[in-house]
Structure formats: C-alpha cells, structure tokens
Design an enzyme around this catalytic site. Sequence first.
Site, PDB file in Angstrom:
ATOM      1  N   ARG A   1       0.832  -1.213   0.000  1.00 63.41           N
ATOM      2  CA  ARG A   1       0.000   0.000   0.000  1.00 63.41           C
ATOM      3  C   ARG A   1       0.859   1.252   0.000  1.00 63.41           C
ATOM      4  O   ARG A   1       0.520   2.247  -0.663  1.00 63.41           O
ATOM      5  CB  ARG A   1      -0.939   0.026   1.206  1.00 63.41           C
ATOM      6  CG  ARG A   1      -2.069  -0.972   1.093  1.00 63.41           C
ATOM      7  CD  ARG A   1      -2.951  -0.955   2.325  1.00 63.41           C
ATOM      8  NE  ARG A   1      -2.147  -1.286   3.489  1.00 63.41           N
ATOM      9  CZ  ARG A   1      -2.298  -0.738   4.693  1.00 63.41           C
ATOM     10  NH1 ARG A   1      -3.227   0.171   4.906  1.00 63.41           N
ATOM     11  NH2 ARG A   1      -1.523  -1.103   5.697  1.00 63.41           N
TER      12      ARG A   1
ATOM     13  N   ASN B   1      -6.401  -2.306   2.584  1.00 60.54           N
ATOM     14  CA  ASN B   1      -6.410  -3.757   2.763  1.00 60.54           C
ATOM     15  C   ASN B   1      -7.851  -4.237   2.881  1.00 60.54           C
ATOM     16  O   ASN B   1      -8.670  -3.599   3.549  1.00 60.54           O
ATOM     17  CB  ASN B   1      -5.665  -4.152   4.038  1.00 60.54           C
ATOM     18  CG  ASN B   1      -4.166  -4.126   3.879  1.00 60.54           C
ATOM     19  OD1 ASN B   1      -3.643  -4.152   2.772  1.00 60.54           O
ATOM     20  ND2 ASN B   1      -3.464  -4.075   4.989  1.00 60.54           N
TER      21      ASN B   1
END
Length: 95
Positions: free
Chosen positions: A22, A40
């Site tokens: 990320r 997520n």
Amino acid sequence: MHDADARLTAWVLGTVQGVGFRWWVYSQAKELALAGSASNLVDGRVCVVAEGPKHLCEELLRRLSAHDHSGRPGRVDTVVERWSSPKGEVGFRTR
C-alpha cells in the site's frame, strides 16, 4: 487535447498485505498526482482507488499489473479493474 478525468478501482490479489504494497501504491499515486486510496481487504486483496487524468490512471494500472516492475513489494497475481466517473477524491491515503 485535454485528457478527461476518470476513476479507476483496482482489486489486487497476491502477496500484497504486510509487505509495504500500500505504501508503494501511495508513492506511485503521488508521483502521478492521482487522488484516492489503497486499502487492505479482509480477504487478503488490496483495493486501489485512483482519480485523475485517464492516461495517468492507466499508467498506475500498468505499474500495478506489470510482471517486471522492479521495486514493487510483494507479488501481484491478478488485478481486476473497473472504470467509472470520478467522485471528487482529494489527496491519496492508505487505510
């Protein structure tokens, strides 16, 4: 000719959680001046939302999907994409 803005939603499957993926997406999106988020999901995927000029969203998608992208953490097996109209995202964040 001015490139129209678009919204890319990409679900990324592979080894993409707990490896800095990320944060890598965040850096790529900031480099491309895109707004959105990388989150997520409970099933192990990462959901990437990006808004901006379509050609820049396409470049982010290319980087997400590329098998030879050096420096990208983890392993990407599959990317499922959906295109839609932008909703006015501001900034880029990770969740």
